[in-house]
Design a protein around this motif. Structure first.
Motif, PDB file in Angstrom:
ATOM      1  N   GLU A 270     -26.883 -10.653  -4.792  1.00 10.48           N
ATOM      2  CA  GLU A 270     -26.985  -9.279  -5.300  1.00 10.48           C
ATOM      3  C   GLU A 270     -25.709  -8.493  -5.006  1.00 10.48           C
ATOM      4  OE1 GLU A 270     -29.564  -5.369  -4.168  1.00 10.48           O
ATOM      5  OE2 GLU A 270     -30.686  -7.248  -4.381  1.00 10.48           O
ATOM      6  N   ARG A 271     -25.235  -7.826  -6.004  1.00  8.90           N
ATOM      7  CA  ARG A 271     -23.979  -7.085  -5.892  1.00  8.90           C
ATOM      8  C   ARG A 271     -24.112  -5.900  -4.954  1.00  8.90           C
ATOM      9  NH1 ARG A 271     -20.621  -5.191 -11.256  1.00  8.90           N
ATOM     10  NH2 ARG A 271     -19.412  -3.481 -10.368  1.00  8.90           N
ATOM     11  N   TRP A 272     -23.082  -5.666  -4.152  1.00  9.54           N
ATOM     12  CA  TRP A 272     -23.047  -4.483  -3.311  1.00  9.54           C
ATOM     13  C   TRP A 272     -22.570  -3.286  -4.130  1.00  9.54           C
ATOM     14  CZ3 TRP A 272     -20.043  -6.467   1.626  1.00  9.54           C
ATOM     15  CH2 TRP A 272     -20.875  -7.321   2.346  1.00  9.54           C
ATOM     16  N   SER A 273     -22.992  -2.113  -3.727  1.00  7.74           N
ATOM     17  CA  SER A 273     -22.485  -0.903  -4.373  1.00  7.74           C
ATOM     18  C   SER A 273     -21.033  -0.694  -3.970  1.00  7.74           C
ATOM     19  CB  SER A 273     -23.313   0.307  -3.957  1.00  7.74           C
ATOM     20  OG  SER A 273     -23.060   0.638  -2.594  1.00  7.74           O
ATOM     21  N   PHE A 274     -20.308   0.085  -4.766  1.00 12.60           N
ATOM     22  CA  PHE A 274     -18.917   0.395  -4.423  1.00 12.60           C
ATOM     23  C   PHE A 274     -18.831   1.107  -3.072  1.00 12.60           C
ATOM     24  CE2 PHE A 274     -18.014   0.555  -9.221  1.00 12.60           C
ATOM     25  CZ  PHE A 274     -17.515  -0.731  -9.226  1.00 12.60           C
ATOM     26  N   LYS A 275     -19.778   1.986  -2.791  1.00  8.80           N
ATOM     27  CA  LYS A 275     -19.736   2.731  -1.529  1.00  8.80           C
ATOM     28  C   LYS A 275     -19.943   1.816  -0.334  1.00  8.80           C
ATOM     29  CE  LYS A 275     -21.082   7.190  -3.498  1.00  8.80           C
ATOM     30  NZ  LYS A 275     -22.107   8.253  -3.571  1.00  8.80           N
ATOM     31  N   THR A 276     -20.856   0.837  -0.485  1.00  7.66           N
ATOM     32  CA  THR A 276     -21.050  -0.140   0.592  1.00  7.66           C
ATOM     33  C   THR A 276     -19.757  -0.908   0.826  1.00  7.66           C
ATOM     34  OG1 THR A 276     -23.403  -0.390   0.105  1.00  7.66           O
ATOM     35  CG2 THR A 276     -22.344  -2.174   1.324  1.00  7.66           C
ATOM     36  N   GLY A 277     -19.141  -1.365  -0.262  1.00  2.00           N
ATOM     37  CA  GLY A 277     -17.871  -2.077  -0.149  1.00  2.00           C
ATOM     38  C   GLY A 277     -16.805  -1.225   0.513  1.00  2.00           C
ATOM     39  N   ALA A 278     -16.773   0.062   0.173  1.00  2.00           N
ATOM     40  CA  ALA A 278     -15.767   0.971   0.723  1.00  2.00           C
ATOM     41  C   ALA A 278     -15.876   1.076   2.240  1.00  2.00           C
ATOM     42  CB  ALA A 278     -15.913   2.353   0.088  1.00  2.00           C
ATOM     43  N   VAL A 279     -17.094   1.251   2.737  1.00  2.00           N
ATOM     44  CA  VAL A 279     -17.295   1.399   4.181  1.00  2.00           C
ATOM     45  C   VAL A 279     -16.973   0.095   4.910  1.00  2.00           C
ATOM     46  CG1 VAL A 279     -19.012   1.855   5.975  1.00  2.00           C
ATOM     47  CG2 VAL A 279     -18.985   3.248   3.894  1.00  2.00           C
ATOM     48  N   VAL A 280     -17.399  -1.024   4.345  1.00  2.00           N
ATOM     49  CA  VAL A 280     -17.129  -2.319   4.981  1.00  2.00           C
ATOM     50  C   VAL A 280     -15.627  -2.581   5.038  1.00  2.00           C
ATOM     51  CG1 VAL A 280     -17.441  -4.819   4.794  1.00  2.00           C
ATOM     52  CG2 VAL A 280     -19.363  -3.294   4.344  1.00  2.00           C
ATOM     53  N   ILE A 281     -14.905  -2.287   3.953  1.00  2.00           N
ATOM     54  CA  ILE A 281     -13.457  -2.487   3.943  1.00  2.00           C
ATOM     55  C   ILE A 281     -12.785  -1.587   4.979  1.00  2.00           C
ATOM     56  CG2 ILE A 281     -11.355  -2.179   2.567  1.00  2.00           C
ATOM     57  CD1 ILE A 281     -13.075  -3.017   0.116  1.00  2.00           C
ATOM     58  N   ALA A 282     -13.247  -0.355   5.104  1.00  2.00           N
ATOM     59  CA  ALA A 282     -12.684   0.551   6.104  1.00  2.00           C
ATOM     60  C   ALA A 282     -12.842  -0.018   7.509  1.00  2.00           C
ATOM     61  CB  ALA A 282     -13.360   1.926   6.011  1.00  2.00           C
ATOM     62  N   VAL A 283     -13.989  -0.597   7.789  1.00  2.00           N
ATOM     63  CA  VAL A 283     -14.232  -1.192   9.112  1.00  2.00           C
ATOM     64  C   VAL A 283     -13.341  -2.415   9.326  1.00  2.00           C
ATOM     65  CG1 VAL A 283     -15.951  -2.360  10.546  1.00  2.00           C
ATOM     66  CG2 VAL A 283     -16.594  -0.314   9.257  1.00  2.00           C
ATOM     67  N   ILE A 284     -13.222  -3.260   8.299  1.00  2.00           N
ATOM     68  CA  ILE A 284     -12.372  -4.454   8.413  1.00  2.00           C
ATOM     69  C   ILE A 284     -10.924  -4.057   8.659  1.00  2.00           C
ATOM     70  CG2 ILE A 284     -11.478  -6.487   7.211  1.00  2.00           C
ATOM     71  CD1 ILE A 284     -14.138  -6.553   5.639  1.00  2.00           C
ATOM     72  N   CYS A 285     -10.447  -3.058   7.940  1.00  2.00           N
ATOM     73  CA  CYS A 285      -9.051  -2.634   8.088  1.00  2.00           C
ATOM     74  C   CYS A 285      -8.809  -1.966   9.435  1.00  2.00           C
ATOM     75  CB  CYS A 285      -8.650  -1.722   6.930  1.00  2.00           C
ATOM     76  SG  CYS A 285      -8.476  -2.628   5.377  1.00  2.00           S
ATOM     77  N   THR A 286      -9.823  -1.338   9.989  1.00  2.00           N
ATOM     78  CA  THR A 286      -9.712  -0.809  11.350  1.00  2.00           C
ATOM     79  C   THR A 286      -9.631  -1.958  12.351  1.00  2.00           C
ATOM     80  OG1 THR A 286     -10.980   1.146  10.709  1.00  2.00           O
ATOM     81  CG2 THR A 286     -10.771   0.700  13.059  1.00  2.00           C
ATOM     82  N   PHE A 287     -10.405  -3.003  12.113  1.00  2.00           N
ATOM     83  CA  PHE A 287     -10.343  -4.215  12.942  1.00  2.00           C
ATOM     84  C   PHE A 287      -8.930  -4.808  12.894  1.00  2.00           C
ATOM     85  CE2 PHE A 287     -10.568  -8.895  12.958  1.00  2.00           C
ATOM     86  CZ  PHE A 287     -11.095  -9.125  14.225  1.00  2.00           C
ATOM     87  N   ILE A 288      -8.327  -4.827  11.704  1.00  2.00           N
ATOM     88  CA  ILE A 288      -6.959  -5.340  11.559  1.00  2.00           C
ATOM     89  C   ILE A 288      -5.987  -4.506  12.388  1.00  2.00           C
ATOM     90  CG2 ILE A 288      -5.038  -5.596   9.929  1.00  2.00           C
ATOM     91  CD1 ILE A 288      -7.122  -6.361   7.803  1.00  2.00           C
TER      92      ILE A 288
END
Length: 437
Positions: A270-288
Motif C-alpha cells: 500500500e502506497r504511503w501518503s506524501f506527508k508520511t514520506g516527507a516526515v520519514v525522509i526528514a528523520v532519515i536525513c537527520t540520522f545522516i
C-alpha cells in the motif's frame, strides 16, 4: 479514497520477496566488508537503502513538486515538501545549536582544526552560477522525468529511461565542476552572498524566518489550488494511485488476521501518503547529519564516478577543480560515502518494489523522447555541479541548514522547471500538452 475490492494475489509475484530477502542478506555481508574499510560506510549504505525505499514507497520526488502542481493543479506533493523542510529544519536546528554552544563554527568561517557545525558545509556562496545552475537543473529534471534522487530510485525500480538519463547525468557532472571552479575564480564569481541565517537571527529566529517563508509558500499553494478548481483544471490528489497500491477492502476475519495477505499488503504494498514520506525522509536525513556530520547530498558522487570511468580511457582531469575528487577516486569509490549511499538508494528502491511483488524492467524507450533524455541528463549533471548541488544538496539540505543559497537555488530551479513545462508541452511523453492530463 475508497478501498478497492480486488483480488490481486493472482498477479502477485511471490518469488520477488524471496529475492528481496537474499539481497538484504547480501547487503549485510557487504556492509560488514565496508565497515572494515571505514566505520561510517555501513551507516551510509543503511541510510541510502532507507531513503530509496521511502522515496519509492511514497512515490515521492522533488521534481514532482513542480510538475505535479502545474499539470494536475493540486499541490499535495508540494505541500508535503514544505512540511518536510520545516520538520528537517526543526531537527537540524537542535543539532546545530548544540554544536555552536560547544564552540563549533560554520564551515565557511572555520579555520584549520576548528570544530564545524554539522551541515554548514551546504552553506554555499549564492552567485550567478547558483542561479544559472538551478535553472539548467530545473529544465533538465523535467525532460528527464525526475531529479537526481528520483533518477536513482527510478533505476532501482527498473526504469530503462532512468538508466539512460543517469549515463548523461554523469557525463555532464565534471564539466559542471570545472565551470563552477573557473567562475568562482573570476571577479564575477565573488559577487553574491554566503549567509548562515543563525548568524543574523539566532537559531530560534532563523527557524522562525524560514518557517514564515514556508508558511507563505504553503498559502500560495492553497490559493493556486483554489484557482485551478475554479478553472476546472484541478485533479484528485489520489487520482493517480494505481489499483494495486490502494488499501484493500477485505472484511472477513480470516483475511484481517495478522498473517493475512491484507496485513502484508498494508506493510509492503500500500502506497504511503506524501506527508508520511516527507516526515520519514526528514528523520532519515537527520540520522545522516547525526552520524556523518554532513547533510544529504547526491551529485558530487556523480563527478567522482565520471572521473573513475573516463580516466582509464585517457581523459585527463588535471584542473585544480578536480583535486579533491581525484584524491577520493584514487582511494577507491567503495570508500566514498556518497557513492555508497547512492548505491543504497538504488537498492532500497529495488527492495521496495520486490517486496511489493511488482518489480520489472521497463527498457523500452520512445525514440521521440531520447533527445530529451540526453539533454535532460546533461543539463542536470552540468547544472547541479555548477550550482554546487542538486535538489538534495543545493536545495533541501541547504535550506534545512539555514543557508540563503538554498532559497536562491530553489527559485532558479522552479523557474527552470516551468520553462520546460511551458515551452515543451506536448513535445515529449513526460510533458503533457494539456494541464488536465
Amino acid at each position: 479514497m475508497e478501498n478497492v475490492n480486488i483480488d490481486e494475489r493472482e498477479s502477485f509475484k511471490r518469488f520477488q520477496p524471496l529475492i528481496a530477502i537474499i539481497i538484504v542478506i547480501l547487503l549485510l555481508m557487504f556492509g560488514n566488508y565496508l565497515g572494515n574499510q571505514k566505520a561510517v560506510l555501513p551507516i551510509q549504505l543503511f541510510s541510502g537503502v532507507l531513503l530509496g525505499a521511502t522515496l519509492t514507497r511514497a512515490r515521492f520526488g522533488f521534481a514532482g513538486g513542480i510538475k505535479r502542481i502545474y499539470v494536475r493543479g493540486e499541490g499535495s506533493l508540494t505541500k508535503a515538501l514544505l512540511i518536510m523542510l520545516f520538520v528537517t529544519m526543526f531537527l537540524f536546528m537542535g543539532i546545530q545549536w548544540y554544536a555552536a554552544q560547544n564552540g563549533a563554527v560554520p564551515a565557511f568561517l572555520a579555520a584549520e582544526g576548528e570544530a564545524i557545525i554539522p551541515g554548514t558545509q551546504n552553506v554555499y556562496m549564492a552567485n550567478l552560477a547558483t542561479i544559472l545552475g538551478g535553472i539548467l537543473f530545473g529544465m533538465g529534471m523535467i525532460f528527464a522525468g525526475g531529479c537526481a534522487s528520483g533518477t536513482l530510485t527510478d533505476m532501482g525500480e527498473g526504469e530503462g529511461r532512468a538508466m539512460f538519463v543517469f549515463l548523461f547525468f554523469i557525463l555532464g557532472s565534471a564539466p559542471g565542476e570545472l565551470a563552477r571552479y573557473k567562475f568562482d575564480q573570476s571577479s564575477l564569481g565573488k559577487v553574491g552572498v554566503q549567509s548562515y541565517l543563525p548568524d543574523t537571527f539566532g537559531y530560534i529566529g532563523a527557524l522562525a524566518v524560514s518557517g514564515l517563508i514556508l508558511l507563505f509558500i504553503y498559502w500560495l499553494v492553497l490559493k493556486y489550488e483554489k484557482k485551478r478548481k475554479e478553472e476546472n483544471t484541478y485533479m484528485d490528489p489520489l487520482g493517480d494511485w494505481e489499483d494495486f497500491e490502494k488499501p484493500l477492502a477485505i472484511e472477513t476475519s480470516e483475511e484481517t488476521s495478522l498473517f493475512s495477505y491484507k496485513t502484508y499488503h498494508k506493510l509492503f504494498i500500500e502506497r504511503w501518503s506524501f506527508k508520511t514520506g516527507a516526515v520519514v525522509i526528514a528523520v532519515i536525513c537527520t540520522f545522516i547529519l547525526l552520524t556523518t556530520n554532513k547533510a544529504w547530498g547526491v551529485t558530487s558522487a556523480f563527478s567522482k564516478l565520471e572521473i573513475a570511468l573516463l580516466q582509464p580511457l585517457g581523459v585527463e582531469f588535471a584542473s585544480p577543480a578536480f583535486d579533491k575528487l581525484n584524491m577520493s577516486v584514487s582511494e577507491g569509490l567503495l570508500t566514498d560515502g556518497g557513492t555508497i549511499r547512492n548505491l543504497g538508494i538504488v537498492v532500497g528502491a529495488a527492495l521496495s518494489f520486490l517486496m511489493a511483488g511488482r518489480f520489472k524492467f521497463a527498457m523500452k524507450l520512445n525514440k521521440r523522447d531520447i533527445p530529451y533524455f540526453v539533454v535532460g541528463g546533461l543539463l542536470m549533471g552540468f547544472g547541479a555541479r555548477l550550482a554546487k548541488g542538486c535538489n538534495a544538496g543545493a536545495m533541501y539540505s541547504a535550506i534545512s541548514t539555514f543557508s540563503v543559497s538554498g532559497w536562491v537555488f530553489t527559485i532558479a530551479m522552479v523557474v527552470g522547471g516551468l520553462i520546460s513545462l511551458k515551452l515543451f508541452a506536448g513535445k515529449m511523453s513526460l510533458i503533457p500538452a494539456s494541464r488536465k492530463k
